[in-house]
Structures are given as structure tokens and as C-alpha cells.
Design a protein around this motif. Structure first.
Motif, PDB file in Angstrom:
ATOM      1  N   ASP A  81      -8.571 -25.450 -11.603  1.00  0.00           N
ATOM      2  CA  ASP A  81      -7.586 -25.318 -10.439  1.00  0.00           C
ATOM      3  C   ASP A  81      -7.848 -24.022  -9.526  1.00  0.00           C
ATOM      4  OD1 ASP A  81      -5.976 -27.264 -11.665  1.00  0.00           O
ATOM      5  OD2 ASP A  81      -4.937 -25.924 -12.839  1.00  0.00           O
ATOM      6  N   ASP A  86     -10.652 -31.274  -9.174  1.00  0.00           N
ATOM      7  CA  ASP A  86      -9.431 -31.933  -9.959  1.00  0.00           C
ATOM      8  C   ASP A  86     -10.333 -32.421 -11.377  1.00  0.00           C
ATOM      9  OD1 ASP A  86      -7.440 -31.878  -8.018  1.00  0.00           O
ATOM     10  OD2 ASP A  86      -8.342 -33.536  -7.006  1.00  0.00           O
ATOM     11  N   ARG A 110      -9.096 -34.571 -16.311  1.00  0.00           N
ATOM     12  CA  ARG A 110      -9.781 -33.636 -15.827  1.00  0.00           C
ATOM     13  C   ARG A 110     -11.452 -33.765 -16.025  1.00  0.00           C
ATOM     14  NH1 ARG A 110      -6.625 -29.419 -14.028  1.00  0.00           N
ATOM     15  NH2 ARG A 110      -8.217 -29.256 -12.493  1.00  0.00           N
TER      16      ARG A 110
END
Length: 252
Positions: A81, A86, A110
Motif C-alpha cells: 500500500d 495493488d 493482493r
């Protein structure tokens, strides 16, 4: 660079890449982010390469915020993050592999792909296997390295001390971690997966790698004859070639 996750400063090493992928490299107990330097430099043509010093297992400071091995999934997704990522290909050795498996199971959105090198977190018997903390450094090196004499010259007294401390920290956390064995959940993994193992691994032995490859759908298995528990160091070219095969199958 440093990023802060859960209030913990985390050291992150990054190489800007040329392709669309992002790879997240996670070391094992006694390792550091720098263990992946060879792979990161070569594979940057596929995208961003990110390697992390796992908090509590590099240096002397133990983060009080970490009370379970499972928290490292949140730490690593927090790193992604912080770097604006992503989804990544997760590449983990030993402890890093354990974190990567748990991330794939609990935060599959993720994870674009998975490489497991002599990973922890899968136990074939009724009890979890323990990292030895009561043997000499020479005995431990015999379990970790195919040719331990090649690596003796680069080990300092400080690195030996930190290695032993890391093993003790892992065992302390493992004793209070609710979910330790992912053996029966491997069938839930649905991303391209490559399993890489050293034939002479004395910490997590070859049958563990064979079991993982047999129970993750579509997984590929590579056993390296002249490697033990850290194949990315002992056989960097062969490991890099296998990771390249994985990257070529990953879509983002």
C-alpha cells in the motif's frame, strides 16, 4: 527507504522496472532483503522489484506490535500500500514463504503469483517442525547450506548472534500463532505457483516441497541438487531462471 506499517518502521529496497509486474521478495530467518539482489537486478525487465527486511528478524529491535506470525501478512500488504501496489508476485524463502502462503489464502486479491523456496508453514506430521535453537552454529550451517564452508568467510560474530536470536524469536512467535500449518489449505491457492527446493535442505526437507507442489493446482516443482535451505544464494542463476518462467505466466 523506510515505510511505516502498524507503527513499525520497515526497511524496503526497490528497483524500478521496465514491465508491468511487481515482485515482493521475502527472506527467511537469518536472512535480509539483500539476499535477493541477484534476482532483483536480473528480473527488473519484468517490472518493479521490492524486497523487505522483515521487522524483528533483521537487527536487534523487536517490534512490540508484532505478537503473531500471521501479522506479517498485514505488514507486507501495508508495504505494498505504501508503495502504491495493488497486486504482486510474492516470492518467499522459509519464513518469507510462510508469509506468502498465508497472504495468498487470506488476501488473494493482493497476490498475482507465488514462488515458494524451502518454505515454512507446511508440516506433514501431527506436530509442527521446530527451528533448532540448541545446536551449534556449525551444525545449523550444515542444515542451511549445501557447502557451508563457502559462506563461513562472510559471516561475522554479530551475524551469527543475530541468526540465533532470529531463530528464538521465530519459535516464540510460533508458540502463540493460532494458525501454523497450511497443509490442508494448499488446494485453495489459485495463482501460478512455482516451488523451488534444495535437495540438501536440512530445515524444511524435500518431501515438504513435493507435498506443496502436489497439492497446489498447476504448481511446478524444481529441486536443485547443489543447494540446501537458501537456494537463491547457492544457485542464484537457476533460481532466477525459474522465477522468470513464473513471471512469464503471470498476468496483471
Amino acid at each position: 527507504m523506510k515505510v511505516k506499517v502498524l507503527g513499525i518502521p520497515v526497511s524496503v529496497y526497490e528497483i524500478e522496472g521496465e514491465g508491468p509486474l511487481t515482485a515482493l521478495f521475502l527472506h527467511g530467518v537469518g536472512g535480509t532483503a539483500r539476499m535477493w539482489a541477484y534476482q532483483m537486478r536480473y528480473l527488473k525487465k519484468y517490472g518493479r522489484m521490492i524486497s523487505v527486511d522483515i521487522p524483528g528478524f533483521v537487527g536487534d529491535k523487536w517490534p512490540a506490535e508484532i505478537t503473531s506470525l500471521s501479522q506479517y501478512v498485514e505488514v507486507m500488504t501495508g508495504v505494498l500500500d505504501a508503495r502504491g501496489v495493488d497486486k504482486a508476485v510474492w516470492i518467499g524463502n522459509s519464513l518469507g514463504g510462510r508469509i506468502s502462503i498465508e497472504a495468498t489464502l487470506t488476501a488473494p486479491e493482493r497476490v498475482a503469483g507465488l514462488a515458494l523456496l524451502c518454505t515454512a508453514g507446511v508440516f506433514l506430521g501431527p506436530d509442527r517442525e521446530r527451528i533448532p535453537t540448541d545446536i551449534t552454529k556449525d551444525e545449523f550451517d550444515q542444515a542451511v547450506f549445501y557447502q557451508p564452508e563457502r559462506f563461513a568467510a562472510v559471516q561475522t560474530e554479530e551475524s551469527k548472534r543475530q541468526n540465533l536470536e532470529g531463530r528464538r524469536r521465530y519459535e516464540d512467535l510460533a508458540d502463540v500463532t493460532e494458525r501454523m500449518n497450511f497443509r490442508d489449505s494448499l488446494c485453495e491457492i489459485r495463482v501460478p505457483t512455482h516451488v523451488i527446493w534444495g535437495r540438501h535442505d536440512g530445515v524444511t526437507k524435500v518431501p515438504v516441497g513435493e507435498y506443496i507442489a502436489a497439492h497446489v493446482e498447476g504448481a511446478e516443482l524444481l529441486i536443485l541438487e547443489e543447494a540446501a535451505h537458501v537456494p537463491q544464494v547457492e544457485q542464484p542463476q537457476l533460481v532466477t531462471a525459474e522465477l522468470e518462467k513464473l513471471f512469464q505466466t503471470v498476468t496483471v
